[in-house]
Design a protein around this motif. Structure first.
Motif, PDB file in Angstrom:
ATOM      1  N   ALA A   5      16.532  66.348  58.404  1.00 45.21           N
ATOM      2  CA  ALA A   5      17.595  66.030  59.356  1.00 45.21           C
ATOM      3  C   ALA A   5      17.004  65.513  60.669  1.00 45.21           C
ATOM      4  CB  ALA A   5      18.443  67.264  59.617  1.00 45.21           C
ATOM      5  N   ILE A   6      15.885  66.095  61.089  1.00 44.76           N
ATOM      6  CA  ILE A   6      15.216  65.655  62.321  1.00 44.76           C
ATOM      7  C   ILE A   6      14.707  64.226  62.164  1.00 44.76           C
ATOM      8  CG2 ILE A   6      13.225  66.051  63.813  1.00 44.76           C
ATOM      9  CD1 ILE A   6      13.617  69.067  63.288  1.00 44.76           C
ATOM     10  N   ASP A   7      14.106  63.927  61.033  1.00 47.97           N
ATOM     11  CA  ASP A   7      13.628  62.564  60.773  1.00 47.97           C
ATOM     12  C   ASP A   7      14.780  61.568  60.790  1.00 47.97           C
ATOM     13  OD1 ASP A   7      11.049  63.496  60.513  1.00 47.97           O
ATOM     14  OD2 ASP A   7      11.137  63.629  58.307  1.00 47.97           O
ATOM     15  N   PHE A   8      15.892  61.959  60.236  1.00 42.70           N
ATOM     16  CA  PHE A   8      17.077  61.092  60.219  1.00 42.70           C
ATOM     17  C   PHE A   8      17.523  60.761  61.639  1.00 42.70           C
ATOM     18  CE2 PHE A   8      21.721  60.894  60.564  1.00 42.70           C
ATOM     19  CZ  PHE A   8      22.012  59.830  59.718  1.00 42.70           C
ATOM     20  N   LEU A   9      17.543  61.760  62.516  1.00 41.34           N
ATOM     21  CA  LEU A   9      17.995  61.551  63.895  1.00 41.34           C
ATOM     22  C   LEU A   9      17.009  60.694  64.691  1.00 41.34           C
ATOM     23  CD1 LEU A   9      19.373  65.103  64.743  1.00 41.34           C
ATOM     24  CD2 LEU A   9      20.704  63.018  64.366  1.00 41.34           C
ATOM     25  N   ARG A  10      15.727  60.893  64.477  1.00 43.02           N
ATOM     26  CA  ARG A  10      14.722  60.126  65.216  1.00 43.02           C
ATOM     27  C   ARG A  10      14.790  58.644  64.886  1.00 43.02           C
ATOM     28  NH1 ARG A  10       9.670  64.416  64.646  1.00 43.02           N
ATOM     29  NH2 ARG A  10      10.303  65.737  66.423  1.00 43.02           N
ATOM     30  N   ASN A  11      15.254  58.311  63.723  1.00 46.48           N
ATOM     31  CA  ASN A  11      15.415  56.901  63.340  1.00 46.48           C
ATOM     32  C   ASN A  11      16.722  56.306  63.870  1.00 46.48           C
ATOM     33  OD1 ASN A  11      12.984  56.775  61.904  1.00 46.48           O
ATOM     34  ND2 ASN A  11      13.960  57.640  60.066  1.00 46.48           N
ATOM     35  N   ARG A  12      17.548  57.142  64.485  1.00 46.70           N
ATOM     36  CA  ARG A  12      18.819  56.685  65.055  1.00 46.70           C
ATOM     37  C   ARG A  12      18.982  57.287  66.447  1.00 46.70           C
ATOM     38  NH1 ARG A  12      18.925  57.272  59.806  1.00 46.70           N
ATOM     39  NH2 ARG A  12      20.054  55.792  58.484  1.00 46.70           N
ATOM     40  N   PRO A  13      18.177  56.868  67.385  1.00 46.93           N
ATOM     41  CA  PRO A  13      18.186  57.477  68.724  1.00 46.93           C
ATOM     42  C   PRO A  13      19.495  57.246  69.471  1.00 46.93           C
ATOM     43  CG  PRO A  13      16.862  55.484  68.721  1.00 46.93           C
ATOM     44  CD  PRO A  13      17.229  55.745  67.289  1.00 46.93           C
ATOM     45  N   ASN A  14      19.907  58.315  70.173  1.00 45.30           N
ATOM     46  CA  ASN A  14      21.060  58.256  71.072  1.00 45.30           C
ATOM     47  C   ASN A  14      22.362  57.826  70.396  1.00 45.30           C
ATOM     48  OD1 ASN A  14      19.458  59.057  73.275  1.00 45.30           O
ATOM     49  ND2 ASN A  14      18.723  56.946  73.509  1.00 45.30           N
ATOM     50  N   LYS A  15      22.477  58.136  69.152  1.00 54.34           N
ATOM     51  CA  LYS A  15      23.750  57.940  68.456  1.00 54.34           C
ATOM     52  C   LYS A  15      24.602  59.197  68.620  1.00 54.34           C
ATOM     53  CE  LYS A  15      23.063  53.916  66.357  1.00 54.34           C
ATOM     54  NZ  LYS A  15      23.961  52.742  66.470  1.00 54.34           N
ATOM     55  N   ARG A  16      25.907  59.003  68.579  1.00 56.21           N
ATOM     56  CA  ARG A  16      26.841  60.147  68.699  1.00 56.21           C
ATOM     57  C   ARG A  16      27.169  60.656  67.291  1.00 56.21           C
ATOM     58  NH1 ARG A  16      30.051  59.904  73.614  1.00 56.21           N
ATOM     59  NH2 ARG A  16      31.884  60.536  72.437  1.00 56.21           N
TER      60      ARG A  16
END
Length: 255
Positions: free
Chosen positions: A196-207
């Protein structure tokens, strides 16, 4: 002989019929037929009366209902049941005080029990001879209360555990909707924190919304306006225990 007699009846005069004794025989047959029909009518009449009496007694019977809910929704359900002239008494597990205030019939609550107290609820149904059980609480559905009560022979309003999975398992529900081409926001289901962390790092500052897949008493959906808040929301999944072991990161839709 049957053949000649049939021809005789069609061609002979009335006097000939009397002289041959045929008319007298026919008159006797008519009287016998009327007597038999009278017996049938009398028997039918008695049957109708019995059915009517049975229906009247059945309509006079009043029923006992058990509602499995402890919220305001449950109070509304109890109130509506109490408005029926066919309801004699209502039980509620765990119930609340509002149910007793608004009801038109006696309501007994069990505040010491939970909606997941399957054994105790089943015992109450047998002991109090409950006619109908209304299972509206989602965690009771998840634990299989409807399945158990149905197996015990009770009439139940509510989905089985399998049928209710769309309610108590958000990951399953989202996959179901996607599979059947129903409109859903973009989402991903995660079984581990690292992915999940890797997923978020590839999509910075998304809501996003981070949601526990299981039931979390209405607190399992956490809004995240940016990556930092999303990472914090992932950490919070642990506090939901079993409900948060699987979680969803879902697009935040505005509207």
């Amino acid at each position: 002989m049957p053949g000649p007699q049939f021809i005789f009846l069609r061609t002979s005069s009335i006097s000939d019929l009397y002289s041959e004794g045929v008319l007298k025989k026919q008159k006797h047959m008519i009287q016998s037929t009327r007597f038999t029909q009278g017996l049938k009518q009398k028997k039918t009449s008695c049957t109708k009366t019995s059915c009517k009496r049975y229906a009247m007694n059945k309509n006079k019977r009043k029923y006992v209902v058990l509602v499995v809910d402890g919220s305001g929704r449950g109070a509304a359900i109890v109130q509506k049941y109490s408005q029926s002239p066919k309801i004699r008494k209502i039980f509620a597990v765990p119930g609340n005080d509002l149910m007793q205030i608004n009801s038109r019939v006696p309501v007994k609550i069990f505040p010491d029990l939970k909606t997941t107290s399957v054994t105790e609820i089943t015992e109450i149904c047998h002991r109090e001879k409950v006619d109908l059980v209304d299972v509206s609480q989602d965690n009771a559905i998840e634990i299989g209360l409807v399945d158990k009560l149905t197996e015990e022979g009770f009439k139940v309003v509510g989905p089985t555990r399998q049928a209710g999975q769309i309610e108590w398992d958000k990951a399953w529900a989202r996959n179901f909707m996607k599979r059947h081409k129903l409109p859903v926001p973009f989402y991903k289901v995660f079984y581990s924190k690292s992915k999940a962390i890797d997923f978020l790092r590839n999509r910075p500052n998304k809501r996003f919304f981070v949601k526990a897949a299981g039931l979390a008493d209405g607190k399992g959906a956490i809004p995240a306006k940016d990556t930092k808040q999303a990472l914090e929301a992932i950490d919070q999944m642990e506090k939901f225990g079993k409900a948060g072991k699987v979680f969803i990161i879902e697009e935040w839709l505005m509207g």
